[in-house]
Design an enzyme around this catalytic site. Structure first.
Site, PDB file in Angstrom:
ATOM      1  N   GLU A  32       0.848  -1.196   0.000  1.00 56.19           N
ATOM      2  CA  GLU A  32       0.000   0.000   0.000  1.00 56.19           C
ATOM      3  C   GLU A  32       0.881   1.243   0.000  1.00 56.19           C
ATOM      4  OE1 GLU A  32      -2.399   2.857  -0.090  1.00 56.19           O
ATOM      5  OE2 GLU A  32      -3.327   0.869  -0.137  1.00 56.19           O
ATOM      6  N   ILE A  48     -22.227   2.302   1.925  1.00 60.39           N
ATOM      7  CA  ILE A  48     -23.524   1.707   1.603  1.00 60.39           C
ATOM      8  C   ILE A  48     -23.329   0.322   1.003  1.00 60.39           C
ATOM      9  CG2 ILE A  48     -25.619   1.913   0.191  1.00 60.39           C
ATOM     10  CD1 ILE A  48     -25.114   4.949   0.195  1.00 60.39           C
ATOM     11  N   HIS A  50     -25.070  -1.702  -1.466  1.00 56.20           N
ATOM     12  CA  HIS A  50     -26.082  -1.443  -2.487  1.00 56.20           C
ATOM     13  C   HIS A  50     -26.942  -2.670  -2.768  1.00 56.20           C
ATOM     14  CE1 HIS A  50     -24.823   2.612  -3.688  1.00 56.20           C
ATOM     15  NE2 HIS A  50     -23.601   2.214  -3.414  1.00 56.20           N
ATOM     16  N   LYS A 251     -25.722   8.204  -8.541  1.00 63.96           N
ATOM     17  CA  LYS A 251     -26.932   7.703  -7.887  1.00 63.96           C
ATOM     18  C   LYS A 251     -27.652   8.814  -7.139  1.00 63.96           C
ATOM     19  CE  LYS A 251     -25.134   3.004  -7.427  1.00 63.96           C
ATOM     20  NZ  LYS A 251     -23.801   3.204  -8.041  1.00 63.96           N
ATOM     21  N   ILE A 337     -12.734   0.516 -10.163  1.00 62.92           N
ATOM     22  CA  ILE A 337     -13.633   0.027  -9.112  1.00 62.92           C
ATOM     23  C   ILE A 337     -14.238   1.224  -8.380  1.00 62.92           C
ATOM     24  CG2 ILE A 337     -13.904  -1.593  -7.210  1.00 62.92           C
ATOM     25  CD1 ILE A 337     -12.939  -2.869  -9.829  1.00 62.92           C
ATOM     26  N   SER A 339     -18.236   3.063  -7.391  1.00 62.14           N
ATOM     27  CA  SER A 339     -19.489   2.543  -6.844  1.00 62.14           C
ATOM     28  C   SER A 339     -20.137   1.590  -7.845  1.00 62.14           C
ATOM     29  CB  SER A 339     -20.440   3.707  -6.543  1.00 62.14           C
ATOM     30  OG  SER A 339     -21.677   3.236  -6.078  1.00 62.14           O
ATOM     31  N   CYS A 442      -9.554  15.866  22.030  1.00 68.37           N
ATOM     32  CA  CYS A 442      -8.842  14.613  22.304  1.00 68.37           C
ATOM     33  C   CYS A 442      -7.565  14.417  21.486  1.00 68.37           C
ATOM     34  CB  CYS A 442      -9.771  13.417  22.089  1.00 68.37           C
ATOM     35  SG  CYS A 442     -10.310  13.172  20.377  1.00 68.37           S
TER      36      CYS A 442
END
Length: 488
Positions: A32, A48, A50, A251, A337, A339, A442
């Site tokens: 990564e 979400i 879907h 969407k 890649i 939604s 914090c």
């Protein structure tokens, strides 16, 4: 540093692939470019799950979306991340919009989505009382839901590492050389690994990685989505995920009851040239507020606690591109890649695993897989009696560091010991700093704990790795005069 498979990119696609491969006797590396997993496209996901009705099943994204949707109860049981199948309502406010709703419903039925329900106004208001009473109709998809995307990625990677996958962060691929039966992959900082097979799951930078490996030429077009988060006490929080009628490239602007109790509104869908541009603007905030107020009651700008933006990696085809490269040997493309990539990710992992097998990778299942069935302890979810028992084992459990989200020192220490050594990494793992004050009270406490646990000087701590240092200069270098004034 020799592996059977190197997966480039530790977002939802790469992490899901790593989790799948960890079930087999395959030596796998997950690399990564950022300081922690999920810090690329995945961290700004809407979260979400879907329902499988937005795209025709002739597309790869729709097929994998439907298959992936079915896997989340099983994955949650295995890995223990926040997930709720609370359903999706698609709403229309005119007869013209109802015509689009009927087409979406018919498409969902044709795709094999189960239990879709066409709804009139009264039924929609019964399902979701927060809707604007002027709603005309729509449909209900009970198999939709919400998930915490960063916790999902962390859980996949933890599970994969527990079963033998090796993780390299801060590993930005800068070169790849094929020496016959192996890829020699070099990072910008000079580290090198070798792997027989490589998987390109590099998100926004998949086009660049493909070029480095001599693979197919394509262009990733960033599409920015701005999101706004409402306080967990906002009266606008709905029961269901609320979708409007979609546009040609989006969407639409949604109302999302997140899996951890806040409410998200957005996203936008605007073309963007810069793959690192995650800025937000007041005009888009006002546009989103206006659209959301048309759908639900109780939305107030006073409840906004933060904004952020994510970039979708879009291909010209608008579909996923997951295939064996026809130009580069033993190289798998996982590009475009966007939604519903999060929903599709469990199926993407299986799909890539099968492509590797077709390319010649030998897959022998392990005799035993290690799962983490017990849920994590989290102070905000524990009873007073349970916290008392935890306190007896470690008093840090009752030292609350983040009051907005009720996160204890023990949870922050756990995050650090699992490798999350940036302020954002700790925030995504524990939710410390995600509440009303957004870390205003914090952050300094978390930095002290982080410095103590890692031995890193406070002035070298970062927000998200790289050059994102939290403090300027060095501590303890105030002029003598200033020190005297401070003492007085």
């Amino acid at each position: 540093m020799e592996y059977d498979v190197a997966i480039i990119g530790a977002g939802v696609s790469g992490a899901s692939t790593a989790w799948q491969l960890s079930r087999y006797n395959v030596k796998t590396a997950l690399v990564e470019r950022w300081a922690d997993v999920g810090f690329g496209v995945s961290k700004a996901n809407s979260g979400i799950i879907h329902g499988g009705f937005h795209h025709p099943v002739t597309s790869l994204k729709a097929k994998l979306e439907i298959l992936g949707n079915l896997e989340f109860e099983k994955l949650q049981y295995e890995l223990g991340f926040p997930f709720e199948r609370n359903g999706i309502v698609v709403v229309a406010f005119s007869e013209e919009e109802m015509a689009v709703v009927r087409k979406l419903y018919a498409q969902g039925v044709a795709n094999g989505v189960r239990n879709l329900e066409m709804c009139g106004r009264d039924r929609l208001l019964e399902l979701e009382p927060k809707l604007n009473p002027e709603v005309v109709g729509g449909f209900f998809c009970p198999n939709g839901g919400t998930i915490e995307p960063y916790r999902y990625v962390f859980s996949l990677v933890e599970g994969a590492r527990r079963n033998g996958v090796e993780l390299y962060t801060g590993f930005e691929v800068s070169a790849a050389e094929n020496d016959g039966d192996c890829w020699r992959i070099t990072a910008a900082d000079g580290r090198t690994i070798r792997a027989r097979y490589a998987v390109n799951a590099a998100g926004l930078f998949a086009d660049r990685v493909s070029a480095l490996f001599g693979g197919e030429t394509f262009t990733i077009h960033p599409r920015k989505g701005e999101e706004y988060l409402l306080d967990r006490n906002s009266p606008a929080r709905p029961r269901r995920v609320i979708f409007p009628v979609p546009t040609a490239h989006s969407k639409g602007v949604l109302v999302i009851p997140t899996a951890e109790g806040t409410t998200m509104i957005g996203p936008t869908a605007d073309p963007c040239e810069n793959k690192l541009d995650t800025s937000t603007c007041a005009d888009n905030m006002q546009r989103i507020l206006s659209l959301v107020r048309h759908m639900v009651n109780g939305v107030s700008p006073r409840d906004l606690i933060t904004s952020f933006a994510g970039l979708r990696p879009v291909l010209d085809s608008e579909d996923f591109y997951i295939a064996r490269s026809e130009k580069a040997p033993r190289f798998i493309q996982v590009a475009g890649i966007q939604s519903p990539g999060l929903t599709a990710s469990p199926a993407i992992g299986v799909y890539v695993k099968d492509l590797l097998k077709q390319a010649g990778l030998t897959l022998v299942e392990k005799e035993q897989i290690q799962y983490e069935l017990a849920p994590r302890h989290e102070a905000r979810h524990e009873t007073p009696e349970a916290l008392d028992r935890l306190h007896k084992t470690d008093p840090a459990w009752t030292h609350i560091v983040c009051r907005c989200e009720k996160v204890s020192e023990a949870e922050i220490v756990e995050a650090i010991r699992k490798g999350h050594t940036t302020l954002d990494g700790i925030k995504f793992y524990t939710r410390a700093g995600m509440g009303r004050c957004q870390g205003g009270f914090c952050s300094a406490k978390i930095m002290k704990i982080l410095s103590r646990e890692t031995g890193t000087p406070m002035e070298e701590l970062t927000k998200k790795g790289g050059n994102s240092r939290l403090l300027g200069g060095r501590l303890g270098t105030l002029p003598v005069e200033s020190q005297k004034e401070e003492t007085l």
